[in-house]
Design a protein around this motif. Sequence first.
Motif, short mmCIF file in Angstrom:
data_model
loop_
_atom_site.label_atom_id
_atom_site.label_comp_id
_atom_site.label_asym_id
_atom_site.label_seq_id
_atom_site.Cartn_x
_atom_site.Cartn_y
_atom_site.Cartn_z
N ASN A 59 -8.68 -0.52 -5.86
CA ASN A 59 -7.23 -0.14 -6.03
C ASN A 59 -7.05 0.67 -4.70
O ASN A 59 -5.74 0.92 -4.21
N GLY A 60 -8.00 1.81 -4.44
CA GLY A 60 -7.69 2.65 -3.48
C GLY A 60 -8.61 3.09 -2.32
O GLY A 60 -9.89 2.58 -2.61
N LYS A 61 -8.27 3.66 -1.51
CA LYS A 61 -9.19 4.32 -0.37
C LYS A 61 -8.99 5.77 -0.20
O LYS A 61 -7.60 5.85 0.25
N ILE A 62 -9.79 6.46 -0.26
CA ILE A 62 -9.53 7.98 -0.05
C ILE A 62 -10.63 8.26 1.21
O ILE A 62 -11.66 8.01 1.21
N VAL A 70 -9.93 12.78 -8.80
CA VAL A 70 -10.26 12.28 -7.51
C VAL A 70 -11.46 11.63 -7.61
O VAL A 70 -11.48 10.37 -6.97
N VAL A 71 -12.51 12.02 -8.25
CA VAL A 71 -13.83 11.02 -8.42
C VAL A 71 -13.34 9.88 -8.88
O VAL A 71 -13.94 8.77 -8.23
N ALA A 72 -12.53 9.68 -9.92
CA ALA A 72 -12.31 8.48 -10.50
C ALA A 72 -11.42 7.33 -9.58
O ALA A 72 -11.77 6.40 -9.66
N ALA A 73 -10.69 8.07 -8.96
CA ALA A 73 -9.96 7.20 -8.00
C ALA A 73 -10.78 6.87 -6.74
O ALA A 73 -10.76 5.63 -6.47
N SER A 74 -11.52 7.50 -6.56
CA SER A 74 -12.64 7.10 -5.44
C SER A 74 -13.57 6.03 -5.81
O SER A 74 -13.82 5.13 -4.96
N VAL A 86 1.01 -1.36 -0.11
CA VAL A 86 -0.03 0.02 -0.06
C VAL A 86 0.69 1.51 -0.14
O VAL A 86 1.98 1.31 0.80
N VAL A 87 0.65 2.23 -0.78
CA VAL A 87 1.18 3.50 -1.06
C VAL A 87 0.23 4.36 0.00
O VAL A 87 -0.99 4.59 -0.16
N TRP A 138 -5.26 7.39 1.12
CA TRP A 138 -4.96 8.56 0.65
C TRP A 138 -5.94 9.54 1.60
O TRP A 138 -7.04 9.51 1.56
N VAL A 139 -5.30 10.41 2.38
CA VAL A 139 -5.93 11.37 3.05
C VAL A 139 -6.06 12.57 2.47
O VAL A 139 -5.06 13.49 2.16
N VAL A 140 -7.31 12.98 2.19
CA VAL A 140 -7.74 14.19 1.30
C VAL A 140 -8.45 15.24 2.03
O VAL A 140 -9.27 14.90 3.08
N ARG A 141 -8.00 16.41 1.99
CA ARG A 141 -8.72 17.40 2.61
C ARG A 141 -10.49 17.39 2.45
O ARG A 141 -10.90 17.20 1.18
#
Length: 461
Positions: free
Chosen positions: A334-337, A325-329, A279-280, A311-314
């Motif tokens: 693959n990822g967790k925001i 960011v919407v696409a990554a969410s 994990v990154v 990923w911790v996002v404001r």
Amino acid sequence: MGCQVEAAMPPPAQPHILLVSCPLQGHVNPLLRLGRRLAAKGLLVTFTTFRHAGLRGIHPDGACARGVRFHCLLRERDDADQMTPEDMLRYVLEAGPAALADLVRRQADAGRPVSCVVNTTFVPWALDVARDMGVPCIATLWTQSCAVLSLYHHFYNNSSSNDNTITFPEAPEDAPVALPGLPAMSMDELPLMVRPEFAGNLWSQMLRAQLVDVKEENAPSPLVLVNTFYELERVAIDALPVAVVPLGPLLDDDDGETGNDDDDEGVMTWLDAQPPRSVVYVAFGSLVDIGRDETAAVAEGLAGAGRPFLWVVRDAYLLHPPEPVVAASDDGHNGKIVAWCPQRRVLSHGAVGCFVTHCGWNSVVEALAAGVPVVGYPWWSDQFTNAKFLVEEYGVGVRLPAPVKPDALRACVDMVMDGPEAAALRARAATWKEEAATAIAHGGSSHRSLHDFVDILRTHV
């Protein structure tokens, strides 16, 4: 350890330590951790700061948590959520001294006279108030590195000033700065407050007050406690012209001070499902805002890296996110925001293989203590110096060029995770993890420093 009831008198030989924090999360967290360590030694500990909605871990007025009692220094203003950090600093500077003096008086009236005040950087006036009120012991918790303390000490104590421009006196602006115990550093590797364009701003004024003006003729200088450990900064500490007490890393096992452990948005459960060191983890702290364009670039880089990421996002970008960011969410596999996570627990999880960080000192110390390699992306204050040390002195990571580009982020992550030097980075990170654990273990350098500090406190009851 519990707290005494409000009306009870403390035992006669029990010191009362009043912790006064700048109202920034990066100052609140280590000072609270220090407070819990002192409370565990049987000392009476009170914590105060300006309360506002952005701060985590601040309990209601009069409450007690893990041995530390909380009292408001200043009540939250209606417009606190619109205040910039500098606005907040200015407000606390204007209203804080009188409020602190009143708090010290109320503690004495309640039978709990304050025997020591410990402040953090950017609230230097707290030590002036303590001296004026006859508090017998004063100390500062320096929340940055000893290397940065050395830079500031030389800058503010030996600098010359013309037309409000302050520079290191014997070096041209384009020449590397070389000081005892430190590697040579270029201007872009120095903290912002020693660069000519930042001289004279409010942050710089508070630093100068802390390092130069907080002194009184024939009065002892404040003790300087540092959230570091001797083995990490041995050369810088030995060369410092002022004595310091390294008693870090100041860590909590459960990070309970920054949020509800049961409300972590499923982070720990998600990490449990990921392969080891895959994990990154990406977090830029509570203050840094890299902007919408660079946030979008980070999203593209993470989505294209083909690795699971946390990923911790404001909050602002979660409410109104850029399209990447919407696409990554939407890619839950693959990822967790998230808006927040228990960073100490995350870094200690075996699934985390890389930390993309703004290089704030708390994050640096936590990464080293967890043995996690880093991709450094400094943004403000001391972070540029911290990034240099992480890469060149501690040997645990690489630096991401600014501004963020998706391909550059992917390349840096690949270098740290499985590039030719990845094994060496992990090995050095593991060594620092062992050194940090040894320092705070019984008999270690930081454990002894804390014990010595408690002994000093007991002499001032």
